[in-house]
Design an enzyme around this catalytic site. Structure first.
Site, mmCIF file in Angstrom:
data_model
loop_
_atom_site.group_PDB
_atom_site.id
_atom_site.type_symbol
_atom_site.label_atom_id
_atom_site.label_comp_id
_atom_site.label_asym_id
_atom_site.label_seq_id
_atom_site.Cartn_x
_atom_site.Cartn_y
_atom_site.Cartn_z
ATOM 1 N N ASP A 19 19.733 0.233 44.673
ATOM 2 C CA ASP A 19 18.283 0.328 44.843
ATOM 3 C C ASP A 19 17.780 1.526 44.058
ATOM 4 O O ASP A 19 18.514 2.485 43.814
ATOM 5 C CB ASP A 19 17.890 0.464 46.315
ATOM 6 C CG ASP A 19 16.422 0.090 46.558
ATOM 7 O OD1 ASP A 19 15.833 -0.615 45.710
ATOM 8 O OD2 ASP A 19 15.873 0.497 47.583
ATOM 9 N N GLY A 20 16.519 1.445 43.653
ATOM 10 C CA GLY A 20 15.849 2.533 42.957
ATOM 11 C C GLY A 20 14.562 2.872 43.683
ATOM 12 O O GLY A 20 14.007 2.035 44.399
ATOM 13 N N GLU A 59 15.876 1.288 39.068
ATOM 14 C CA GLU A 59 16.580 0.055 39.449
ATOM 15 C C GLU A 59 17.674 -0.261 38.425
ATOM 16 O O GLU A 59 18.802 -0.600 38.790
ATOM 17 C CB GLU A 59 15.607 -1.119 39.568
ATOM 18 C CG GLU A 59 14.578 -0.994 40.668
ATOM 19 C CD GLU A 59 15.095 -1.265 42.071
ATOM 20 O OE1 GLU A 59 16.294 -1.536 42.258
ATOM 21 O OE2 GLU A 59 14.269 -1.194 43.010
ATOM 22 N N ASP A 81 17.561 -5.662 45.266
ATOM 23 C CA ASP A 81 16.250 -6.210 45.609
ATOM 24 C C ASP A 81 15.351 -6.267 44.371
ATOM 25 O O ASP A 81 14.180 -6.594 44.465
ATOM 26 C CB ASP A 81 15.583 -5.428 46.741
ATOM 27 C CG ASP A 81 15.284 -3.977 46.397
ATOM 28 O OD1 ASP A 81 15.467 -3.570 45.235
ATOM 29 O OD2 ASP A 81 14.861 -3.242 47.306
ATOM 30 N N HIS A 138 13.522 -3.914 51.901
ATOM 31 C CA HIS A 138 12.915 -3.428 53.144
ATOM 32 C C HIS A 138 12.846 -4.526 54.207
ATOM 33 O O HIS A 138 11.867 -4.663 54.926
ATOM 34 C CB HIS A 138 11.528 -2.837 52.873
ATOM 35 C CG HIS A 138 11.548 -1.823 51.782
ATOM 36 N ND1 HIS A 138 12.061 -0.556 51.952
ATOM 37 C CD2 HIS A 138 11.150 -1.903 50.494
ATOM 38 C CE1 HIS A 138 11.968 0.103 50.805
ATOM 39 N NE2 HIS A 138 11.429 -0.685 49.914
ATOM 40 N N ASP A 148 18.359 2.477 49.587
ATOM 41 C CA ASP A 148 16.984 2.965 49.519
ATOM 42 C C ASP A 148 16.913 4.400 50.039
ATOM 43 O O ASP A 148 16.259 5.254 49.432
ATOM 44 C CB ASP A 148 16.053 2.047 50.320
ATOM 45 C CG ASP A 148 14.608 2.501 50.255
ATOM 46 O OD1 ASP A 148 14.033 2.518 49.147
ATOM 47 O OD2 ASP A 148 14.050 2.855 51.313
#
Length: 164
Positions: A19-20, A59, A81, A138, A148
């Protein structure tokens, strides 16, 4: 001649969760990665970031950083994601490469955004047998939530340093 196939080691299977995050876009950003080797149960977390970056760059950097950790050719499932990274890797990149890393914008050609990162990712993807699994961000996915947290922690740390 002896059977050489008995000496071949199986290709390891690895999962890379990524995740970024960015505080502002552009702004201070971070990325988080969990590297998991399911057959041994070993897991490694790491993160990083940039003072001035974008969410898409983070990302991409997360996936790049995860793949860079691999010391040998592997079968890899990247769980992200980021539709941008997954779709870019699987659908858009082949055309960008054919078109000398350019993309169509209306009737003209434009350079691919984040070209350096895409090129680096491309060279890493060529070393491994990679599949992408895109998940909703999320949404309570434990590894995605942890990635995250790692990304946001790093971005906040950079933001706080720049506020000094």
């Amino acid at each position: 001649m002896p059977d050489q196939s008995a000496k071949l080691e199986p290709v390891p299977f690895v999962q890379i969760f990524t995740d970024g995050a960015c505080r502002g876009n552009p702004g201070p950003g971070g990325w988080g990665v969990i590297l998991r080797h399911p057959s041994t149960g070993t897991e490694k977390e790491f993160s990083g970031g940039e003072v001035e970056t974008t969410n898409n760059q983070m990302e991409l950097q997360a996936v790049i950083s995860g793949l860079k950790q691999l010391t040998r050719n592997s079968r890899v499932e990247i769980i992200t994601d980021s539709v941008y990274v997954a779709k870019g890797s699987l659908e858009w990149m082949p055309n960008w490469k054919k078109n000398d890393w350019r993309r169509r914008e209306g009737k003209s050609w434009k350079p691919v955004k984040n070209e350096e990162l895409w090129r680096e990712l491309d060279s890493l993807l060529e070393r491994h047998d990679v599949s992408f699994t895109t998940i909703k961000g999320h949404s309570g996915h434990p590894e995605n939530e942890r990635c995250d947290e790692l990304a946001v922690e790093y971005a906040v740390k950079l933001q706080n340093q720049s506020d000094l």
